[in-house]
Motif scaffolding. Structure first.
Motif, PDB file in Angstrom:
ATOM      1  N   LEU A 191       1.994   3.185  12.446  1.00 33.69           N
ATOM      2  CA  LEU A 191       2.262   3.387  11.027  1.00 33.69           C
ATOM      3  C   LEU A 191       1.489   2.449  10.113  1.00 33.69           C
ATOM      4  CD1 LEU A 191       6.118   3.869  11.347  1.00 33.69           C
ATOM      5  CD2 LEU A 191       4.365   5.633  11.120  1.00 33.69           C
TER       6      LEU A 191
ATOM      7  N   ILE B  20       7.962   4.769   8.162  1.00 30.20           N
ATOM      8  CA  ILE B  20       7.016   3.846   7.536  1.00 30.20           C
ATOM      9  C   ILE B  20       7.109   2.500   8.233  1.00 30.20           C
ATOM     10  CG2 ILE B  20       6.989   4.957   5.278  1.00 30.20           C
ATOM     11  CD1 ILE B  20       9.194   3.103   4.391  1.00 30.20           C
ATOM     12  N   SER B  21       6.106   1.701   8.027  1.00 31.83           N
ATOM     13  CA  SER B  21       6.136   0.337   8.553  1.00 31.83           C
ATOM     14  C   SER B  21       7.443  -0.301   8.107  1.00 31.83           C
ATOM     15  CB  SER B  21       4.956  -0.460   8.018  1.00 31.83           C
ATOM     16  OG  SER B  21       5.192  -1.841   8.226  1.00 31.83           O
ATOM     17  N   GLU B  22       8.212  -0.799   9.057  1.00 30.59           N
ATOM     18  CA  GLU B  22       9.515  -1.355   8.682  1.00 30.59           C
ATOM     19  C   GLU B  22       9.374  -2.703   7.992  1.00 30.59           C
ATOM     20  OE1 GLU B  22      11.225  -0.499  12.486  1.00 30.59           O
ATOM     21  OE2 GLU B  22      12.580   0.955  11.579  1.00 30.59           O
ATOM     22  N   ALA B  23       8.132  -3.202   7.936  1.00 21.26           N
ATOM     23  CA  ALA B  23       7.901  -4.409   7.144  1.00 21.26           C
ATOM     24  C   ALA B  23       8.121  -4.123   5.660  1.00 21.26           C
ATOM     25  CB  ALA B  23       6.496  -4.929   7.381  1.00 21.26           C
ATOM     26  N   THR B  24       8.223  -2.830   5.301  1.00 22.89           N
ATOM     27  CA  THR B  24       8.565  -2.490   3.919  1.00 22.89           C
ATOM     28  C   THR B  24      10.037  -2.730   3.638  1.00 22.89           C
ATOM     29  OG1 THR B  24       9.084  -0.245   4.552  1.00 22.89           O
ATOM     30  CG2 THR B  24       6.824  -0.654   3.803  1.00 22.89           C
ATOM     31  N   GLY B  25      10.805  -2.980   4.676  1.00 22.92           N
ATOM     32  CA  GLY B  25      12.235  -3.196   4.498  1.00 22.92           C
ATOM     33  C   GLY B  25      13.054  -1.940   4.675  1.00 22.92           C
ATOM     34  N   GLN B  26      12.386  -0.823   4.896  1.00 25.13           N
ATOM     35  CA  GLN B  26      13.109   0.411   5.165  1.00 25.13           C
ATOM     36  C   GLN B  26      12.381   1.150   6.281  1.00 25.13           C
ATOM     37  OE1 GLN B  26      13.407   1.273   0.765  1.00 25.13           O
ATOM     38  NE2 GLN B  26      15.451   1.962   1.328  1.00 25.13           N
ATOM     39  N   SER B  27      13.056   2.114   6.879  1.00 27.54           N
ATOM     40  CA  SER B  27      12.459   2.778   8.044  1.00 27.54           C
ATOM     41  C   SER B  27      11.750   4.069   7.691  1.00 27.54           C
ATOM     42  CB  SER B  27      13.541   3.097   9.082  1.00 27.54           C
ATOM     43  OG  SER B  27      14.096   1.923   9.570  1.00 27.54           O
TER      44      SER B  27
ATOM     45  N   TYR C 156      13.386  -7.319   9.378  1.00 29.16           N
ATOM     46  CA  TYR C 156      12.834  -6.868   8.094  1.00 29.16           C
ATOM     47  C   TYR C 156      13.840  -6.001   7.333  1.00 29.16           C
ATOM     48  CZ  TYR C 156       7.958  -8.429   8.515  1.00 29.16           C
ATOM     49  OH  TYR C 156       6.824  -9.182   8.573  1.00 29.16           O
ATOM     50  N   ARG C 157      14.361  -5.003   8.049  1.00 27.17           N
ATOM     51  CA  ARG C 157      15.140  -4.002   7.340  1.00 27.17           C
ATOM     52  C   ARG C 157      16.575  -4.447   7.095  1.00 27.17           C
ATOM     53  NH1 ARG C 157      16.554   1.378  10.465  1.00 27.17           N
ATOM     54  NH2 ARG C 157      18.380   0.160  10.998  1.00 27.17           N
TER      55      ARG C 157
ATOM     56  N   ARG D  52      15.390  -7.357   3.831  1.00 28.37           N
ATOM     57  CA  ARG D  52      15.448  -6.418   2.713  1.00 28.37           C
ATOM     58  C   ARG D  52      16.733  -6.600   1.925  1.00 28.37           C
ATOM     59  NH1 ARG D  52      15.402  -4.399  -1.199  1.00 28.37           N
ATOM     60  NH2 ARG D  52      14.908  -2.293  -1.917  1.00 28.37           N
TER      61      ARG D  52
ATOM     62  N   GLU E 131       4.327  -0.264  14.429  1.00 34.93           N
ATOM     63  CA  GLU E 131       3.260  -0.806  13.585  1.00 34.93           C
ATOM     64  C   GLU E 131       1.895  -0.252  14.007  1.00 34.93           C
ATOM     65  OE1 GLU E 131       3.123  -3.230  10.791  1.00 34.93           O
ATOM     66  OE2 GLU E 131       4.987  -2.114  10.713  1.00 34.93           O
TER      67      GLU E 131
ATOM     68  N   LEU F 216       8.286  -5.848   2.227  1.00 36.11           N
ATOM     69  CA  LEU F 216       9.526  -5.523   1.515  1.00 36.11           C
ATOM     70  C   LEU F 216       9.284  -4.807   0.194  1.00 36.11           C
ATOM     71  CD1 LEU F 216      11.459  -8.872   2.162  1.00 36.11           C
ATOM     72  CD2 LEU F 216      11.357  -6.836   3.608  1.00 36.11           C
ATOM     73  N   ASP F 217       8.254  -3.986   0.156  1.00 36.25           N
ATOM     74  CA  ASP F 217       7.932  -3.256  -1.062  1.00 36.25           C
ATOM     75  C   ASP F 217       7.764  -1.780  -0.684  1.00 36.25           C
ATOM     76  OD1 ASP F 217       6.901  -2.123  -3.315  1.00 36.25           O
ATOM     77  OD2 ASP F 217       5.053  -3.333  -3.349  1.00 36.25           O
TER      78      ASP F 217
END
Lengths: 477, 1081
Positions: A445, B774-781, A95-96, A100, A442, A152-153
């Motif tokens: 969080l 934060i949930s890393e599915a956001t693209g950041q940690s 993901y990151r 991203r 997960e 990714l938001d």
């Protein structure tokens, strides 16, 4: 005197009210804006690393498919996925560090120039999209339901999980659109930026079709019609046709060397030997690729008992030929393609030729790739000959051998076809891992969405079979 | 910017100078007690100013004052006296023993105040108490001496000390107290790599914290400002409390005073803080099996020790002759020879050396008509426990004050410190020699033979070779002497701190002070790995790129840290009527901080062995890591104090800080405080009560964001690659805010023979600036947010008593007690658990709502409803998932008791320091019990046999607990009777038990320090050139009277910082004995 105090008081306030104090807060060493191409370059490298690395903290699929076995610390051979948080680390990387950056790359390239001054833009965007689909499909194949539409938001800290099959089908739509938008008469990224094909669009088109083929096959047991359509359209558009098509990331030297080199050579550690499962089968088949995969011990090939502590010097080791710093990191290969086509044919899909011919082409490609002699004799072995009545076993076994050093590809194949029969590690911490559990991060969080997803897939266990994995294996564990 | 500010200030100072004119005169006299003995060190200040002096050794003083001014004489244990300056130039004073109340203490911004007027809690420690028993970091000396102050020293050589006042207030910010030296806020920055603090990877060092540079011999006194109200004038820097250090000054006296101080100290290992091995079994993981390998080349396999295994779970020592690690190399005296299979006569503990610290200092001080000065030089030489470790420190200080006129005084100090260190110990998990010996060792290895073979060959011939071929690099661990003598680091720091100050008296009731102060240092750190070492991750790497493994290399980090402060302050003090006094301050402070660093390293090893330079890199040099940070805060502040008849005092302060690190349109914040003090003993007339004061206060202080937390930049990582950083910044940040209430009661009885000071406080820290995971599915940690709240409440009691006091004999007792309860009230929305650190061994230090800050999470035992541990069918304990609370790093309470006994010229003092509660996770035990090092894995079992025997031979053990013979839904528990086989690795330590097994109670009772000193009576010196001579014998960490953490000091940790409670391979504690001579001329 009073006047003086007034003046001084005014001065006190004057000195403390500077106007552009905030200018100090500028980072003058790191960029505030970067090119989409540079973001793509990082993302591709990170993806290559994550599907190539044997680091116990990041990717233990070579142990899961029992190609390798650990020596002194066999925790991961016994499916321990929590002492070292592998599910967390894989999630983070994908993901990151991959998706991203790909997203940002797409945005930047789309915004950079107009299409006329930058004729390469559509091809670049299409290649980014193919990498996106590769990474997303891996996530779905590894965890099941994952955050997708809301992922990714940074403004949505609690992204919901989407249904795995729905994501998968959407990925096929995206992939097809990307294939259709590629213009092979034009270039794309430079060789500095794109290290699989140096930006060659025709090669990327084949790559995309081959990926689509694999995704179609994975769908086959879950939604036969969708699987068939994807496979056939991919084949028609052109998949890999020789080892020259293989997609290998061009590693160079540390810190941009192959992770195998870092973990097995530069570390000077002796953490892995050959797994008993693969060695025993290859010994039985007298497989000429033994010497290409492993070293011998006084002329013999010996694999470590799965899950047991093993003495490094007593067993066969990983061949040094794949441990160089500049050995490629493989994304997709031709041999794998032929086995997928064999499976497609066995399922009655129209992919130009019958299952047996693709099966033999797959074995042949693998022998060529590894530079092994004795193909004819090998094919003549009744135990190797294609058995249409037991195509899962034939294709599963040979694909598993050909997918040596292909981490997720070999794990996918074993999970889907349930062959060859793997053995229970002597100290197994769980049943056979057919998916990664969701990351602990997960659970902490994104708890509500996590709970919902765990329920939707039938429980967050490593033994929970995913939507495309319809057949229970007969391994007894 | 800076030039503009300093320009204005210079102008102002010039203005002051031009206004100066003279009308003062010099007063002199002698201060004596009521028996006529001269009193040295009496504070004499001109009332309403910060101008003052002290009486010298013979009780003499001189001070410049104007007619009509009032001199205030104060001294601990005596009533403060006020005498107006009249016509006479000589004022002799007799101090009356009695109330201690009118003590003058240094408060925020260096302002001297009468302690009785303060509405908040401060506690003073005399410099002597820190300097007598030497430690290389004076903050260690504060341990157990101040209520509300938690000092946690780890045992790293030259390492950092954690200094926290009244609990942790910021989730992720710097919670270390602010140190201010003579008005100069100094850096206490810990420049350790972030990975050092959470022990990830290997090869990190604790470079110490910068407050350690202050020389204890130069300290006159230390004042701890505990609550927010005490430190509110520091505004955004005050959230963690302030420690005010006043350095020694020259005194106006006749003739020059010279003091020479010489101290030698020797340390001995406290054996209870190091591993004690089982003595029955040697190298191996697999029980009784030896390795079979042809060593002598006769074609027949020989019996060989399990040299590849870094564990002692191997064959029992039976004395048979076998090949061992020293049989493989021609340079070894045992080459191709077999040696007996026995427990090593020289265990790992003999690796340590005897640390010696020598401290020598000389100081001169002198006073003259218009001023005074003091200068001193101190040299510290310290060798450490580990071979090849050394710290040298040179400390030069000069301070002076000069009266330019009777209204204008110039003063300043300059302190230059040069420190160099070599051979700090590697901390954390990998490549840590002590961790090696506490976790992964072979008990058959003779450490002396490791030394001999290293010393004879200067090659890395280890006990853990990768094969029996000569010259093979070790597989997991280097020869420990190779590590110490070849792979050592070194570092050096050059530091200047100083100030220049002008004070001008505008009128009797107002003076103005202008001050420029700076603290700046350069530091260079060099780390090396010699060719032939076990490869480990080494060097610098861009964000997101793993440090590759390298068998050799060189790393260099250069950094500069600068803080400059410009202050301008008006001090008012006026008696409005007979009984009402108004004092006030109006001031401004401009602060600028700069931090620059660059780090680079070789890649892929060294070309030329033994040459440590960047250009000696085998591969292309990796991307340098360069950092440049600037932070500015402009503050204005005002305070006002009203005193009513010396009975009731009301103080109010306000400060506005304008931050460079906040959004432009919302960058200024206000910090108010109000406090009152009520000296009720002046109203009631009870003989037994000598003094009684009630105080109450409320204050808000803060903590600004760090540099560059508003806007996003990208990481440059590989070749042409860049990526989105893993942390998302936030353009809308606000400062953190701490709201604090405090109430206190101070009373003394029976002519001040007994007294106590009690404080209760509650602080709530809101709007925490948190890098929220934060949930890393956001693209950041992580994302930076203002969220979360921590509450600290607690009480502190200081007690002092003089049970016995006669002419020749006195016994004084000082005690303090601290209890702080922290609670995480809220975390950012959606976050249930905030992970502060994640460590090797799978334990996490977390902040969890409803829990104290810093709880330990990991796997626990599974318990049934009866509280019995549940055992699985295989006889091993079941474990929970990895996310259970298994410990709390916060102590329940702290206590320190000092006894001081004086008899004639002898003085004896000792301090008992107690911590009750708190937990610590030991990675040493987690691994070391599994690898069979400790007696816990080699005992005689319930059948009377060695537990490591096979089951057939009566070995093994039964885990106490219950087994579920029913179903999950309807459990039926019966006692466990399954005997587990412990003949091979796997039944102890991490291999079998949950992490909670290795969480220990961190309580301790320590005899922290003791000293015995003899002061030569002055009559013996009358006819000599000497004026004083004192001999002192000291000891520190003499005895850990009680502790629960096995084989380690529960105080030891990785470094200073927010996550404490984790031990891996920390150095043993030493009992230090010292001898000190102090001579004055």
């Amino acid at each position: 005197m009073k006047k003086l105090i007034l003046i001084l008081t005014a001065a006190v306030f004057a000195v403390s009210c500077s106007d552009n104090l905030e200018d100090l807060n500028q980072n003058i060493k790191d960029p505030t804006a970067v090119s989409g191409e540079s973001l793509f370059a990082s993302a591709q490298k990170q993806l290559a690393d994550q599907i190539t690395t044997p680091n116990v903290n990041f990717n233990n699929t070579r142990l899961f498919v029992q190609h390798w076995q650990e020596t002194t610390y066999p925790d991961e051979s016994n499916y321990d996925q929590s002492t070292r948080p592998i599910p967390d680390n894989h999630w983070r990387e994908m993901y990151r560090d991959v998706l991203r950056d790909l997203k940002e790359a797409s945005i930047n390239i789309a915004a950079a120039d107009n299409d006329i001054t930058n004729p390469l833009k559509p091809n670049k965007l299409a290649i980014i999209e193919v990498m996106n689909v590769y990474a997303w499909s891996n996530l779905v194949e590894t965890y099941g339901n994952v955050p997708y539409s809301e992922a990714l938001d940074i403004d949505n800290l609690l992204p919901k999980y989407d249904d795995a099959m729905t994501i998968y089908k959407d990925l096929l739509v995206r992939l097809t659109a990307a294939i259709n938008s590629m213009d092979t008469s034009k270039g794309s990224f430079s060789g500095d930026e794109e290290k699989i094909y140096s930006g060659d669009v025709a090669s990327w088109k084949k790559f995309a079709n081959t990926l689509k083929l694999r995704m179609g096959i994975i769908l086959a047991d879950a939604d036969g019609a969708a699987g068939k359509a994807a496979v056939e359209s991919a084949f028609a558009s052109g998949v890999f046709t020789s080892n020259a098509d293989d997609a290998g990331y061009a590693y160079t030297a540390p810190p941009n060397g192959n992770p195998l080199n870092n973990n097995l050579v530069l570390s000077n550690r002796n953490d892995y030997v050959a797994g008993k499962t693969i060695i025993d089968l290859m010994n039985t088949l007298e497989d000429p690729r033994r010497g290409s995969f492993f070293t011998d011990v006084n002329g013999e090939y010996i694999g470590g008992v799965i899950g047991d502590q093993t003495v490094y010097s007593d067993y066969s080791h990983v061949t040094p030929s794949i441990l160089g710093g500049d050995y490629p990191g493989w994304f997709l290969q031709y041999a794998e393609t032929e086995f997928l086509l064999a499976e497609a044919a066995a399922r009655g899909y129209s992919v130009g030729g019958d299952a047996e011919s693709h099966y033999i082409a797959g074995i042949t490609a693998s022998f060529d790739f590894w530079g092994a002699d004795g193909l004819a004799g090998y094919l003549a072995n009744p135990a190797v000959a294609y058995n249409s009545g037991a195509w899962r076993e034939s294709i599963g076994t040979q694909a598993w051998l050909a997918n040596y050093n292909r981490t997720f590809a070999s794990w996918l194949s074993v999970r889907r076809l349930d062959f060859p029969v793997l053995v229970k590690p002597i100290d197994a911490e769980s049943g056979y891992p057919v998916r990664y559990p969701y990351p602990v991060s997960e659970i902490n969080l994104n708890p509500t969405n996590y709970e919902e997803a765990a329920g939707a897939i039938g429980g967050d266990a490593t033994e929970t079979r995913l939507f495309w994995d319809k057949f229970d294996n007969t391994w007894g564990f | 910017m800076k030039t503009k500010f300093s320009g204005i200030l210079t102008l102002l100072l010039v203005l002051i100078v031009q206004l100066a004119f003279a009308q003062e005169k010099t007063i002199s006299g002698t201060v004596a007690d009521d028996t006529g003995l001269p009193l040295p060190g009496v504070n004499i200040i001109i009332k309403g100013t910060s101008t003052g002096t002290q009486s010298d050794f013979d009780g003499n003083y001189t001070i410049d004052a104007a007619v009509g001014q009032t001199l205030v004489y104060s001294y601990v244990g005596f009533d403060t006296q006020e005498i107006a300056v009249g016509a006479s130039n000589k004022i002799d004073v007799t101090m009356q023993a009695g109330s201690v109340l009118d003590e003058v203490v240094v408060t925020a911004l260096g302002i001297s105040r009468e302690k009785q007027s303060l509405g908040y809690s401060t506690q003073q420690v005399a410099g002597e108490d820190l300097a007598t028993v030497k430690t290389n970091n004076f903050t260690n000396g504060l341990s157990g001496k101040v209520a509300g102050l938690q000092i946690r020293r780890n045992n790293n050589f030259g390492g950092s000390t954690n200094v926290v006042i009244r609990g942790i207030t910021s989730l992720t910010g710097d919670n270390q107290a602010l140190f201010v030296v003579d008005g100069v806020p100094i850096s206490n920055r810990n420049t350790n790599d972030a990975s050092q603090k959470n022990s990830s990877g290997g090869n990190y060092y604790d470079y110490g914290n910068a407050a350690a540079d202050i020389n204890p011999d130069d300290i006159e006194s230390v004042n701890v400002l505990k609550g927010a109200a005490a430190s509110a004038l520091y505004g955004s820097r005050a959230a963690s409390g302030v420690i005010i250090i006043t350095t020694k000054k020259g005194k106006k006296s006749k003739g020059m005073g010279v003091t020479i101080n010489s101290n030698a100290q020797v340390g001995f290992i406290d054996k209870s803080t190091f591993a004690e091995y089982q003595d029955g079994y040697g190298a191996g993981y697999g029980g009784q099996a030896f390795t079979s390998e042809d060593i002598d080349g006769d074609g027949i396999d020989d019996v060989v020790s399990n040299y590849l295994d870094d564990a002692s779970y191997g064959p029992a020592f039976d004395g048979r002759l076998i090949y061992q690690w020293d049989s493989f190399d021609p340079a070894s005296p045992n080459y191709l020879k077999r040696t007996p299979w026995v427990n090593s006569p020289n265990g790992a503990i003999t690796f340590f050396e005897t640390p010696v610290t020598l401290t020598n200092s000389i100081s001169l001080s002198n006073g003259f008509e218009n001023g005074s000065y003091r200068m001193s030089y101190t040299k510290l030489d310290q060798s450490g426990l580990l071979p090849n470790s050394q710290i040298d420190r040179h400390n030069f200080i000069f301070s002076g004050t000069f009266d330019l006129s009777d209204k204008l005084t110039a003063s300043g100090f300059a302190n230059y410190i040069k420190t160099s260190a070599i051979g700090r110990n590697s901390t954390g998990y990998n490549d840590n020699v002590v961790g090696n010996m506490k976790q992964w060792w072979q008990t058959n290895v003779d450490i002396k033979e490791q030394w001999n073979i290293y010393n004879n060959t200067k090659r890395n011939i280890g006990w853990n070779p990768g094969s029996s071929a000569p010259g093979t690099t070790p597989i997991y661990w280097d020869n420990p002497y190779w590590t110490r003598y070849e792979n050592y680091q070194n570092d050096g720091r050059s530091r200047f701190l100083g100030n220049f100050e002008l004070n001008y008296k505008l009128a009797d009731w107002v003076n103005v002070t202008g001050r420029v102060s700076t603290d700046t240092y350069n530091e260079q750190q060099e780390e090396r790995r010699a060719v032939g070492s076990v490869p480990t991750s080494f060097g610098v790497a861009p964000p997101g790129v793993a440090r590759p493994n390298a068998g050799s290399g060189y790393l260099r980090r250069d950094l500069t840290v600068t803080e400059t402060n410009y202050d301008l302050m008006f001090n008012f003090d006026a008696d409005i009527s007979e009984s009402i006094n108004v004092a006030g301050i109006l001031g401004t402070n401009i602060r600028r901080n700069e931090f620059n660093s660059i780090a680079n390293s070789t890649a892929g090893g060294l070309v030329v062995p033994g040459l440590y330079s960047i250009q000696n890199s085998r591969d292309d040099i990796p991307k340098s890591q360069e950092v440049a940070q600037k932070v500015g805060v402009d503050g204005v502040y005002a305070s006002a104090s009203l005193g009513f008849g010396n009975v009731v005092y009301i103080d109010g302060t306000i400060r506005r800080d304008h931050f460079s690190t906040l959004p432009v349109d919302d960058s200024s914040f206000y910090y108010p405080s109000v406090s009152t003090s009520f000296v009720f003993s002046k109203l009631i007339n009870v003989n037994a009560i000598s003094f009684g004061k009630l105080r109450v206060n409320y204050a808000e202080v803060g903590n600004g964001p760090e540099f560059d937390k508003l806007f996003n930049t990208f990481d440059i990582n590989i070749d042409t690659g860049t990526s989105v950083p893993s942390t998302a910044n936030n353009p809308n940040l606000k400062p953190e805010r701490t709201k604090s209430y405090e109430a206190g009661l101070e009373m003394r009885f029976i002519n001040n023979r007994v007294g106590f000071d009690f404080s209760y406080y509650k602080t709530n820290s809101l709007d925490q600036i948190v890098q929220v995971p934060i949930s890393e599915a956001t693209g950041q940690s992580r994302k930076l947010l203002n969220a979360g709240e921590i509450e600290n409440k607690g009480f502190e009691i200081s007690l002092n008593a003089t049970p016995v006091k006669t002419d020749n004999f006195s016994w004084m007792l000082n005690g303090n007690f601290t209890q702080n309860k922290s609670e995480v009230i809220a975390l950012p929305e959606g976050v249930e658990v905030f992970q502060l650190a994640s460590y090797q061994g799978g334990v996490k230090i977390n902040a969890v709502p409803g829990q104290p800050y810093g709880v330990i999470y990991g796997a626990d035992y599974v318990y049934n409803d009866n509280g019995d541990r549940v055992v699985g069918a295989n006889g091993r304990y079941l474990k929970t998932g990895p996310n259970e609370k298994i410990g709390d790093t916060n102590p329940d309470w702290l206590m320190g008791i000092t006894n001081t006994i004086n008899y004639k010229s002898w003085s004896f003092s000792f301090l008992i320091d107690v911590q009750q509660g708190g937990s610590v996770f030991s990675l040493d035990q987690y691994y070391g019990q599994a690898t069979g090092l400790y007696p816990e894995s080699a005992y005689i079992n319930d059948l009377g046999n060695p537990v490591r025997n096979t089951i057939e031979n009566g070995g093994g053990f039964i885990n106490p607990g219950v087994v579920n013979t029913g179903t999950d839904e309807n459990p039926v528990y019966v006692p466990n009777t399954t005997r587990v086989d412990a003949s091979e690795f796997g039944q102890f330590g991490y291999a079998a038990y949950p992490q909670s097994e290795f969480v220990y109670d961190a309580s301790y009772v320590k005899l922290r320090q003791a000293s015995l000193s003899y002061t030569l009576p002055s009559k013996f010196l009358d006819n000599t050139f000497m004026t004083g001579l004192q001999f002192t014998v000291t000891g520190s960490n003499l005895w850990i009277i009680d502790k629960k953490t096995p084989y380690a000091d529960p105080e030891s940790g990785l470094s200073s910082g927010n996550s404490q409670g984790y031990i891996t391979g920390s150095l043993p504690t030493t009992q230090d004995y010292g001898f000190n001579i102090k001579a004055q001329f």
